[in-house]
Design a protein around this motif. Sequence first.
Motif, PDB file in Angstrom:
ATOM      1  N   ASP A  90      29.114   3.992   6.945  1.00 57.40           N
ATOM      2  CA  ASP A  90      30.183   5.199   5.759  1.00 57.40           C
ATOM      3  C   ASP A  90      29.909   4.445   4.913  1.00 57.40           C
ATOM      4  OD1 ASP A  90      27.982   6.652   7.637  1.00 57.40           O
ATOM      5  OD2 ASP A  90      29.044   7.862   8.686  1.00 57.40           O
ATOM      6  N   ASN A  91      31.610   4.191   4.690  1.00 57.99           N
ATOM      7  CA  ASN A  91      32.837   3.703   4.384  1.00 57.99           C
ATOM      8  C   ASN A  91      32.040   2.372   2.952  1.00 57.99           C
ATOM      9  OD1 ASN A  91      34.872   2.690   6.954  1.00 57.99           O
ATOM     10  ND2 ASN A  91      34.251   4.856   6.218  1.00 57.99           N
ATOM     11  N   LEU A  92      30.803   2.035   3.691  1.00 55.99           N
ATOM     12  CA  LEU A  92      30.090   1.115   3.322  1.00 55.99           C
ATOM     13  C   LEU A  92      29.542   1.937   1.473  1.00 55.99           C
ATOM     14  CD1 LEU A  92      29.708  -2.423   2.016  1.00 55.99           C
ATOM     15  CD2 LEU A  92      28.148  -1.918   2.774  1.00 55.99           C
ATOM     16  N   ALA A  93      28.368   2.761   2.689  1.00 53.58           N
ATOM     17  CA  ALA A  93      27.271   3.784   1.481  1.00 53.58           C
ATOM     18  C   ALA A  93      28.994   4.003   0.458  1.00 53.58           C
ATOM     19  CB  ALA A  93      27.321   4.674   2.084  1.00 53.58           C
ATOM     20  N   ALA A  94      29.993   4.959   0.811  1.00 50.92           N
ATOM     21  CA  ALA A  94      30.926   5.755   0.265  1.00 50.92           C
ATOM     22  C   ALA A  94      31.337   5.005  -1.050  1.00 50.92           C
ATOM     23  CB  ALA A  94      31.919   6.144   0.239  1.00 50.92           C
ATOM     24  N   ILE A  95      31.668   3.633  -1.133  1.00 49.33           N
ATOM     25  CA  ILE A  95      31.887   2.660  -2.071  1.00 49.33           C
ATOM     26  C   ILE A  95      30.964   2.726  -2.653  1.00 49.33           C
ATOM     27  CG2 ILE A  95      32.329   0.267  -2.303  1.00 49.33           C
ATOM     28  CD1 ILE A  95      34.018   0.117   0.922  1.00 49.33           C
ATOM     29  N   GLU A  96      29.879   2.297  -2.588  1.00 51.82           N
ATOM     30  CA  GLU A  96      29.052   1.956  -3.512  1.00 51.82           C
ATOM     31  C   GLU A  96      28.817   3.189  -4.168  1.00 51.82           C
ATOM     32  OE1 GLU A  96      27.988  -0.981  -4.392  1.00 51.82           O
ATOM     33  OE2 GLU A  96      28.440  -2.491  -2.897  1.00 51.82           O
ATOM     34  N   ALA A  97      28.583   4.029  -3.280  1.00 52.02           N
ATOM     35  CA  ALA A  97      28.458   5.438  -4.439  1.00 52.02           C
ATOM     36  C   ALA A  97      29.181   5.272  -5.648  1.00 52.02           C
ATOM     37  CB  ALA A  97      28.332   6.575  -3.221  1.00 52.02           C
ATOM     38  N   ARG A  98      30.168   5.012  -5.251  1.00 48.78           N
ATOM     39  CA  ARG A  98      31.337   5.578  -6.606  1.00 48.78           C
ATOM     40  C   ARG A  98      31.458   4.297  -7.786  1.00 48.78           C
ATOM     41  NH1 ARG A  98      36.934   7.841  -5.714  1.00 48.78           N
ATOM     42  NH2 ARG A  98      37.519   6.643  -6.931  1.00 48.78           N
ATOM     43  N   ARG A  99      31.247   3.426  -6.891  1.00 48.20           N
ATOM     44  CA  ARG A  99      31.385   2.294  -7.456  1.00 48.20           C
ATOM     45  C   ARG A  99      30.454   2.040  -9.150  1.00 48.20           C
ATOM     46  NH1 ARG A  99      30.884  -3.800  -6.782  1.00 48.20           N
ATOM     47  NH2 ARG A  99      30.223  -3.266  -4.315  1.00 48.20           N
ATOM     48  N   PRO A 100      31.915   1.667 -10.313  1.00 52.38           N
ATOM     49  CA  PRO A 100      31.840   1.416 -11.202  1.00 52.38           C
ATOM     50  C   PRO A 100      30.408   0.754 -11.917  1.00 52.38           C
ATOM     51  CG  PRO A 100      33.821   1.574 -11.385  1.00 52.38           C
ATOM     52  CD  PRO A 100      33.272   1.278 -10.133  1.00 52.38           C
ATOM     53  N   ALA A 101      29.604   1.021 -12.950  1.00 54.55           N
ATOM     54  CA  ALA A 101      28.671  -0.214 -13.383  1.00 54.55           C
ATOM     55  C   ALA A 101      28.743  -1.592 -13.389  1.00 54.55           C
ATOM     56  CB  ALA A 101      27.622   0.428 -14.462  1.00 54.55           C
ATOM     57  N   ASP A 102      30.098  -1.808 -14.230  1.00 56.57           N
ATOM     58  CA  ASP A 102      30.515  -3.119 -14.231  1.00 56.57           C
ATOM     59  C   ASP A 102      31.309  -3.559 -13.553  1.00 56.57           C
ATOM     60  OD1 ASP A 102      33.170  -1.162 -14.797  1.00 56.57           O
ATOM     61  OD2 ASP A 102      32.965  -2.085 -17.358  1.00 56.57           O
ATOM     62  N   SER A 103      31.495  -2.714 -11.939  1.00 59.59           N
ATOM     63  CA  SER A 103      32.460  -3.701 -11.215  1.00 59.59           C
ATOM     64  C   SER A 103      31.690  -4.881 -10.623  1.00 59.59           C
ATOM     65  CB  SER A 103      32.846  -2.567 -10.254  1.00 59.59           C
ATOM     66  OG  SER A 103      32.979  -3.052  -8.878  1.00 59.59           O
ATOM     67  N   ALA A 104      32.753  -5.773 -10.515  1.00 57.62           N
ATOM     68  CA  ALA A 104      31.953  -7.454 -10.166  1.00 57.62           C
ATOM     69  C   ALA A 104      32.913  -7.194  -8.226  1.00 57.62           C
ATOM     70  CB  ALA A 104      32.271  -8.427 -11.211  1.00 57.62           C
ATOM     71  N   ALA A 105      33.620  -6.754  -7.716  1.00 57.12           N
ATOM     72  CA  ALA A 105      33.754  -7.000  -7.118  1.00 57.12           C
ATOM     73  C   ALA A 105      32.889  -6.879  -5.377  1.00 57.12           C
ATOM     74  CB  ALA A 105      34.992  -5.398  -6.208  1.00 57.12           C
ATOM     75  N   GLU A 106      32.979  -7.654  -4.461  1.00 59.56           N
ATOM     76  CA  GLU A 106      32.088  -7.864  -3.626  1.00 59.56           C
ATOM     77  C   GLU A 106      32.557  -6.956  -2.146  1.00 59.56           C
ATOM     78  OE1 GLU A 106      30.703 -11.284  -1.018  1.00 59.56           O
ATOM     79  OE2 GLU A 106      31.723 -11.623  -1.796  1.00 59.56           O
ATOM     80  N   ALA A 107      31.465  -5.609  -1.883  1.00 61.90           N
ATOM     81  CA  ALA A 107      31.483  -5.289  -1.277  1.00 61.90           C
ATOM     82  C   ALA A 107      30.365  -5.534  -0.094  1.00 61.90           C
ATOM     83  CB  ALA A 107      31.342  -3.765  -1.355  1.00 61.90           C
ATOM     84  N   ARG A 108      31.686  -5.459   0.855  1.00 62.25           N
ATOM     85  CA  ARG A 108      30.584  -5.452   2.097  1.00 62.25           C
ATOM     86  C   ARG A 108      31.478  -5.165   3.492  1.00 62.25           C
ATOM     87  NH1 ARG A 108      30.318 -12.283   3.454  1.00 62.25           N
ATOM     88  NH2 ARG A 108      28.810 -11.724   4.859  1.00 62.25           N
ATOM     89  N   LEU A 109      30.222  -4.857   4.291  1.00 66.28           N
ATOM     90  CA  LEU A 109      30.788  -4.563   6.164  1.00 66.28           C
ATOM     91  C   LEU A 109      32.474  -6.121   6.306  1.00 66.28           C
ATOM     92  CD1 LEU A 109      27.622  -3.735   7.789  1.00 66.28           C
ATOM     93  CD2 LEU A 109      29.765  -2.090   7.324  1.00 66.28           C
ATOM     94  N   PHE A 110      33.522  -5.229   7.376  1.00 64.29           N
ATOM     95  CA  PHE A 110      34.649  -6.307   7.417  1.00 64.29           C
ATOM     96  C   PHE A 110      33.827  -7.506   8.748  1.00 64.29           C
ATOM     97  CE2 PHE A 110      38.534  -6.460   9.569  1.00 64.29           C
ATOM     98  CZ  PHE A 110      39.118  -8.259   8.991  1.00 64.29           C
ATOM     99  N   LEU A 111      33.071  -6.657   9.532  1.00 61.69           N
ATOM    100  CA  LEU A 111      32.850  -7.684  10.964  1.00 61.69           C
ATOM    101  C   LEU A 111      31.364  -8.486  10.951  1.00 61.69           C
ATOM    102  CD1 LEU A 111      33.059  -4.697  14.270  1.00 61.69           C
ATOM    103  CD2 LEU A 111      34.754  -6.217  13.052  1.00 61.69           C
ATOM    104  N   ALA A 112      30.942  -8.397   9.255  1.00 60.09           N
ATOM    105  CA  ALA A 112      30.146  -9.381   9.479  1.00 60.09           C
ATOM    106  C   ALA A 112      30.937 -11.147   9.244  1.00 60.09           C
ATOM    107  CB  ALA A 112      29.892  -9.441   7.362  1.00 60.09           C
ATOM    108  N   TYR A 113      32.570 -11.072   9.092  1.00 61.06           N
ATOM    109  CA  TYR A 113      33.549 -12.070   8.753  1.00 61.06           C
ATOM    110  C   TYR A 113      33.855 -12.225   9.746  1.00 61.06           C
ATOM    111  CZ  TYR A 113      33.748 -11.499   4.499  1.00 61.06           C
ATOM    112  OH  TYR A 113      33.016 -11.816   2.789  1.00 61.06           O
ATOM    113  N   ALA A 114      33.365 -11.448  11.721  1.00 59.65           N
ATOM    114  CA  ALA A 114      33.161 -12.141  12.900  1.00 59.65           C
ATOM    115  C   ALA A 114      31.399 -12.188  13.373  1.00 59.65           C
ATOM    116  CB  ALA A 114      33.707 -10.685  13.806  1.00 59.65           C
ATOM    117  N   GLY A 115      30.561 -12.438  12.950  1.00 61.96           N
ATOM    118  CA  GLY A 115      29.864 -12.688  12.439  1.00 61.96           C
ATOM    119  C   GLY A 115      28.882 -11.748  12.780  1.00 61.96           C
ATOM    120  N   GLU A 116      29.212 -10.420  13.151  1.00 59.98           N
ATOM    121  CA  GLU A 116      27.947  -9.425  13.252  1.00 59.98           C
ATOM    122  C   GLU A 116      27.908  -8.609  11.716  1.00 59.98           C
ATOM    123  OE1 GLU A 116      28.283  -8.015  16.949  1.00 59.98           O
ATOM    124  OE2 GLU A 116      30.270  -9.101  17.726  1.00 59.98           O
TER     125      GLU A 116
END
Length: 159
Positions: A90-116
């Motif tokens: 839900d947090n990730l969807a909310a981030i992407e919903a308000r991301r400005p078109a010219d933002s290059a920041a990488e948005a991910r789920l944090f637990l991806a870094y735990a191999g999940e």
Amino acid sequence: MRVLFVCLGNICRSPTAEGVFRRQLDEAGLSGRVEVDSCGIGPWHVGKSPDPRAQAAARRRGIDLAGLRARQLADEDFYRFDYLLAMDHDNLAAIEARRPADSAAEARLFLAYAGEPARDVPDPYYGGDHGFDEVLDLIEAASRGLVATLRERLEAERS
Ligand code: 4NP
């Protein structure tokens, strides 16, 4: 390198991630190379300290969250930070919903870094005290993975 942890209220999961990750960066000798912050999607707790249960659970592992204060995700964050790391889908969807078109920041789920790559850090706010220890276990594992990833990236930039 700049990392922003994002959850719903910025009083449980993301301040815990900020505290744990800062500690691990320090232990890795990388605290001078990486800037860390946390924020929430919602406005309800802006200006507040982390939840007392989150503070107590972190303190039991030697991590002090008392100085942190909640704030809300802002448009500038999309330009300032390299990584926006969401605690749940839900947090990730909310981030992407308000991301400005010219933002290059990488948005991910944090637990991806735990191999999940598809797992959420469960929201402990409405649960019992034990939920905060599970949150810490998950966050410690993902922080180790993130430190390793950033170390590689920083070394690649140097060479
Ligand atoms: P957090 O937990 O997103 O991990 O900070 C929550 C804190 C507050 C609320 C929800 C989740 N709330 O609805 O107020």
